[in-house]
Design a protein around this motif. Structure first.
Motif, PDB file in Angstrom:
ATOM      1  N   ASP A   1     -15.573 -12.315  12.310  1.00  0.00           N
ATOM      2  CA  ASP A   1     -15.551 -10.944  11.809  1.00  0.00           C
ATOM      3  C   ASP A   1     -14.213 -10.697  11.133  1.00  0.00           C
ATOM      4  OD1 ASP A   1     -18.078 -10.023  12.808  1.00  0.00           O
ATOM      5  OD2 ASP A   1     -17.218  -9.908  14.821  1.00  0.00           O
ATOM      6  N   GLN A   2     -14.256 -10.282   9.873  1.00  0.00           N
ATOM      7  CA  GLN A   2     -13.001  -9.899   9.211  1.00  0.00           C
ATOM      8  C   GLN A   2     -12.368  -8.750   9.992  1.00  0.00           C
ATOM      9  OE1 GLN A   2     -12.070 -11.735   6.750  1.00  0.00           O
ATOM     10  NE2 GLN A   2     -13.853 -12.387   5.545  1.00  0.00           N
TER      11      GLN A   2
ATOM     12  N   SER B   1     -20.434  -8.296   8.644  1.00  0.00           N
ATOM     13  CA  SER B   1     -19.913  -8.840   9.896  1.00  0.00           C
ATOM     14  C   SER B   1     -20.470 -10.245  10.067  1.00  0.00           C
ATOM     15  CB  SER B   1     -20.312  -7.964  11.084  1.00  0.00           C
ATOM     16  OG  SER B   1     -21.718  -7.865  11.157  1.00  0.00           O
ATOM     17  N   ALA B   2     -19.986 -10.930  11.104  1.00  0.00           N
ATOM     18  CA  ALA B   2     -20.365 -12.333  11.290  1.00  0.00           C
ATOM     19  C   ALA B   2     -21.882 -12.511  11.301  1.00  0.00           C
ATOM     20  CB  ALA B   2     -19.757 -12.863  12.591  1.00  0.00           C
ATOM     21  N   GLY B   3     -22.582 -11.553  11.919  1.00  0.00           N
ATOM     22  CA  GLY B   3     -24.035 -11.655  12.027  1.00  0.00           C
ATOM     23  C   GLY B   3     -24.729 -11.665  10.674  1.00  0.00           C
ATOM     24  N   PHE B   4     -24.007 -11.230   9.640  1.00  0.00           N
ATOM     25  CA  PHE B   4     -24.526 -11.207   8.280  1.00  0.00           C
ATOM     26  C   PHE B   4     -24.981 -12.604   7.838  1.00  0.00           C
ATOM     27  CE2 PHE B   4     -23.608 -11.297   3.648  1.00  0.00           C
ATOM     28  CZ  PHE B   4     -24.417 -10.259   3.232  1.00  0.00           C
TER      29      PHE B   4
ATOM     30  N   SER C   1     -14.100  -7.718  15.664  1.00  0.00           N
ATOM     31  CA  SER C   1     -12.659  -7.925  15.510  1.00  0.00           C
ATOM     32  C   SER C   1     -11.925  -6.605  15.702  1.00  0.00           C
ATOM     33  CB  SER C   1     -12.346  -8.519  14.137  1.00  0.00           C
ATOM     34  OG  SER C   1     -12.706  -9.881  14.118  1.00  0.00           O
ATOM     35  N   GLU C   2     -10.640  -6.742  15.948  1.00  0.00           N
ATOM     36  CA  GLU C   2      -9.871  -5.544  16.251  1.00  0.00           C
ATOM     37  C   GLU C   2      -9.844  -4.590  15.056  1.00  0.00           C
ATOM     38  OE1 GLU C   2      -6.151  -6.648  17.908  1.00  0.00           O
ATOM     39  OE2 GLU C   2      -5.416  -4.588  17.984  1.00  0.00           O
TER      40      GLU C   2
ATOM     41  N   ILE D   1      -9.091 -11.541  16.107  1.00  0.00           N
ATOM     42  CA  ILE D   1     -10.235 -11.816  15.252  1.00  0.00           C
ATOM     43  C   ILE D   1     -11.329 -12.464  16.096  1.00  0.00           C
ATOM     44  CG2 ILE D   1     -11.002 -13.107  13.208  1.00  0.00           C
ATOM     45  CD1 ILE D   1      -8.999 -10.855  12.605  1.00  0.00           C
ATOM     46  N   ALA D   2     -12.526 -11.879  16.057  1.00  0.00           N
ATOM     47  CA  ALA D   2     -13.643 -12.405  16.854  1.00  0.00           C
ATOM     48  C   ALA D   2     -14.305 -13.562  16.115  1.00  0.00           C
ATOM     49  CB  ALA D   2     -14.653 -11.297  17.116  1.00  0.00           C
TER      50      ALA D   2
END
Ligand SMILES: Cc1cc2nc3c(=O)[nH]c(=O)nc-3n(C[C@H](O)[C@H](O)[C@H](O)COP(=O)(O)OP(=O)(O)OC[C@H]3O[C@@H](n4cnc5c(N)ncnc54)[C@H](O)[C@@H]3O)c2cc1C
Lengths: 309, 526
Positions: free
Chosen positions: A69-70, A48-51, A76-77, A26-27
């Motif tokens: 990132d989910q 994503s995280a950038g959201f 994430s992977e 997970i990133a």
């Protein structure tokens, strides 16, 4: 189209990956200074995280924000459809909390849509993690069940309810449908589903791109999970001060979800209803979301020092 | 790599033409001047010829202008294996030219020109080199516009525990496999390097101060049958070269004439990016906020795909310092790295040779230029510096086409000057201030309307004062026409005061050239 500056997420101070229980990487990004109160934010389906970028810009250095990132999203992977489950989301969030919330500190944890569902599920299934790592919760634009039934994506004049429901379910989970549309078609579709008519062209363009950046099989995998979601029983386990937030024009998780959640929470701090706003509240109302986070930090955050004192 | 083909030429006491540097410029000068029967020496400080193409050996290094055009008109190479050659092939080509034209005997490698002073009494350049002193009637600077590596201002690296490198000083023994690499810069070198590093490194952090507009390179292999055809029918390759040349000249319209045309480039760049990168956040970080063309437009087929890889991160911040095992960005961001590569370009507006060349009035070029920026007449000669000629001088750089074309234009000008000296019997020529001023006023006026001045960016095209002293504001065809002949009306000429004999006749007669090569016209046209 050139997006305004605040759509470009701030540069994370550090980036890491944490391994979830099944090994999925997970990133994780950390923003803001060490020592500031930790806030962990989980994004929703197809984002994503950038959201969280617009919200993070507003929070600046006030908090130490952890965004991730989910699985299957962003950096994430990527995982097979079968690995897109509520349990997996819980394990991912658990791994992030254990890795990023310093010992003794309890973080404000917020989720948007599916990110909030992960938190509710975690409360039910990992009470110890909730107790040790979470001081307060923000549940933004979310629901805990009956998502397809209550979505208002397709207008359903009385007798055609069943048709509308089938179309919603199909549209959400079909991996290719969205990509088959022309550019303008995607924008119209995504804007209709995720934003309110009040959204400006930047918000429309941005949300379309965010949703399309999500790998189709991830989108489809989690659509299936969402369709079968039922976390109603877990709400009472979320026994921390919790604030609920939603847009009045939300078609995916209409406000009635938030009303029910607010009523069922053991320590509800009430509901923030954003008039004229759609599902993507962190994009359409970043100020309100940032304010909600600030309020939770101010009133409920537990630092390591507070605990030991 | 091919062994050094030049290098053994002895250093005489006096030479008619002394050329500094053995890159594309110095090698072309050796070929053309020796063909014209001039006595010359080329001094090269490194132990091999090649200049740019000897120094830039980083993975992925190559040219951005099609090789058919980025090569000498008098030495076309039918054997290019790719449309845009990589460094080893270009370096080998230059070695080959040295060999084919047998000019190694005029080139002396391993000798650095340390300084040159115009001796007005004797009307010669007194040149100091690492191998002793030389007198030269004419001094030709071919030391390269992009040969001195530049590090970003104020970046401290002394406390860094890892390895630091510049792309133009690549250590090929360093294996990047599995290492954490930070690349500083997103310019022409970086976009060639990053895709190669990303394939092997554990992680790549790209530190980006300003994003670039990137369009497809359309790199392709040249099939064997085409090469065979070019070999047998050189006219076909000439035709291809001409078509590439013409297509590139059209781009000048956008740079110089109508900056609005550059929107097309921007659209193409956006499409290219969208195809390779789905993440809108990364796209936003990579999208420039100035008009395309203001900074160099970059071409690549693999840069954007490389940035989309999970082991690559773009940090949109300038580097402020290296500290411990970390790269620190302007916003305080820290990223760990084992190796930091500066892909930060060159001292394009602050040429090192300028400090060491002292003119008639006892002032160095750097001194003369410190107030005005780099200025010359027709990009070639400078008032106060008699008998000094530039190859790639001030305001002769290009944003759109091959510098080799410019080198050949400037060589034609030099050859004409040398020829006039011989025919008209004068020994000294120096541009008149008024002619140089008029030329520069014209160049600057034309520059003021170009994308480089109006596009809303700062770039290496500009000097510290923001004046553009590197670029030619027009077509290369126009430059060629304006440097075809020397206009003696622009010069003050004189005979050597003491009437001393000029430099001896060529010590070595140019060897017989293969007929085909000798037949190539002086203008190097197509
Ligand atoms: C990575 C890279 C890619 C490029 N790609 C292109 C392209 O695609 N198309 C294009 O048109 N241009 C390109 N260029 C520009 C390129 O520099 C020119 O095209 C051309 O190679 C310049 O040749 P030159 O002989 O003038 O200079 P150089 O090749 O720089 O040669 C100068 C030589 O002078 C020597 N020297 C310097 N000072 C002294 C001294 N004091 N004493 C003795 N010797 C000295 C140097 O060691 C060097 O060998 C590129 C440049 C770089 C760096």
């Amino acid at each position: 189209m050139r997006l305004p500056h605040d759509f470009v997420p701030p540069v994370p101070r550090t980036r890491t990956t944490v391994a979830s229980a099944d090994g999925t990487r997970i990133a994780v990004e950390v923003h803001g200074p060490d020592g500031a109160p930790t806030v962990v934010l989980g994004h929703g389906w197809t984002c994503s995280a950038g959201f969280w970028g617009r919200v993070l810009h507003r929070l600046g250095d006030e908090v130490r924000a952890v965004v991730y990132d989910q699985r299957g999203h962003g950096r994430s992977e990527h995982v097979p459809r079968g690995a897109c489950t509520t349990d997996a989301l819980v394990e991912d969030l658990e791994a992030v909390l254990l890795a990023t919330v310093p010992d003794g500190e309890r973080a404000v944890v917020g989720g948007h849509s599916m990110g909030a569902m992960a938190l509710v599920a975690l409360a039910g299934e990992r009470p110890a993690v909730l107790r040790d790592k979470v001081c307060a919760a923000l549940l933004a634009s979310t629901g805990v069940g009956r998502l397809v039934d209550e979505a208002r994506v397709v207008p359903h004049p009385g007798p055609l309810r069943a048709v509308a429901k089938a179309m919603t379910q199909r549209g959400m989970s079909d991996a290719r449908l969205l990509t088959m549309l022309p550019r303008w078609g995607r924008r119209v579709a995504v804007s209709h589903i995720t934003l309110s008519p009040a959204a400006d062209r930047h918000e429309r363009a941005y949300c379309t791109d965010v949703v399309l950046a999500c790998p189709p099989h991830t989108r489809a995998g989690f659509a299936r999970m969402l369709a079968g979601l039922d976390l109603g029983n877990h709400l009472k386990a979320l026994d921390v001060p919790a604030l609920v937030l939603c847009g009045t024009q939300d078609r995916l998780t209409p406000p009635r979800h938030s009303h029910r959640i607010t009523a069922a929470l053991p320590q509800s701090l009430g509901l923030v209803e954003l008039s004229g706003i759609g599902h993507m509240t962190p994009v359409q109302s970043p100020d309100a979301v940032a304010d909600a986070v600030r309020r939770l930090v101010r009133d409920h955050h537990v630092t390591a020092a507070t605990v030991t004192a | 790599m091919t062994p050094t083909s030049g290098g053994a030429a002895a250093l005489p006491e006096r030479v008619h033409v002394l050329v500094v540097g053995a890159g594309f410029g110095g090698i072309a000068a050796a070929v053309r001047l020796s063909q014209a029967g001039h006595d010359l020496r080329v001094l090269e400080k490194a132990d091999d010829v090649g200049g740019t193409w000897r120094d830039n050996s980083y993975p992925g290094a190559g040219c951005d202008v099609q090789s058919h055009l980025y090569s000498f008109s008098f030495a076309m190479n039918p054997d290019w294996t790719r449309s845009f050659s990589l460094q080893p092939e270009i370096h080998a080509y230059l070695h080959d030219v040295v060999r084919r034209f047998d000019v190694g005997r005029f080139i002396r490698c391993g000798v650095e020109v340390l300084g040159a002073r115009w001796d007005d009494a004797r009307s010669v350049w007194a040149v100091t080199t690492s191998a002793g002193d030389v007198l030269a009637d004419v001094l030709v600077n071919a030391s390269g516009p992009l040969s001195e590596p530049r590090l970003p201002d104020g970046v401290t690296t002394d406390t860094f525990t890892g390895t630091v490198m510049h792309t133009a000083r690549w250590d090929s023994s360093l294996d990047l496999t599995g290492r954490r690499v930070a690349v500083v810069g997103t310019g022409a070198s970086a976009i060639q390097l990053v895709p190669q590093v990303a394939k092997v490194a554990a992680s790549v952090t790209v530190m980006q101060r300003t994003p670039a507009w990137v369009i497809p390179r359309n790199q392709h292999r040249i099939p064997a049958w085409r090469r065979a055809l070019y070999r047998r029918v050189p006219a076909v390759q000439k035709g291809v070269r001409g078509a590439i040349y013409a297509g590139r000249e059209l781009m000048v319209l956008g740079f110089v004439g109508r900056p609005a045309l550059m929107r097309t480039v921007e659209l193409l760049s956006r499409r290219t990016m969208e195809k390779a990168i789905s993440d809108p956040h990364l796209r936003a970080v990579l999208t420039p906020r100035y008009r395309a063309g203001c900074k160099r437009i970059l071409i690549s087929d693999d840069f954007y795909p490389a940035l989309a890889r999970p082991n690559v991160e773009v940090v949109p911040q300038a580097v402020t310092r290296l500290e411990g095992d970390e790269v620190v960005g302007a916003g305080g961001t820290r990223r760990t790295a084992d190796v930091v590569v500066f892909a930060t370009g060159f001292e394009a507006t602050d040429l090192p040779v300028a400090r060491h060349v002292v003119g008639r009035a006892g002032r160095s070029l750097a001194d003369v230029w410190s107030g005005t920026g780099m200025q010359a007449l027709r990009g070639a000669t400078v008032t106060g510096f008699p008998n000094l000629f530039f190859l790639i001088g001030p305001n002769t750089g290009l944003g759109h086409s091959s510098m080799v074309h410019v080198i050949e234009s400037q060589l034609a000008y030099l050859l004409d000057a040398l020829d006039l000296m011989r025919r008209k019997g004068f020994d000294v020529m120096e541009p008149q201030q008024r002619a140089q001023d008029a030329w520069n006023a014209d160049v600057q006026e034309r520059l003021s309307m170009t994308i480089w001045a109006t596009g809303g960016c700062s770039s290496w095209y500009q000097d510290a004062q923001g004046r553009i002293s590197t670029l030619w504001p027009g077509t290369t065809w126009r430059l060629r026409r304006q440097t075809r002949r020397v206009d003696l009306g622009e010069y003050r000429t004189a005979r050597r005061a003491d009437g001393a004999a000029p430099a001896p006749a060529p010590s070595a007669q140019p060897a017989a050239q293969p007929a085909a090569e000798q037949a190539v016209a002086t203008q190097g046209g197509r």
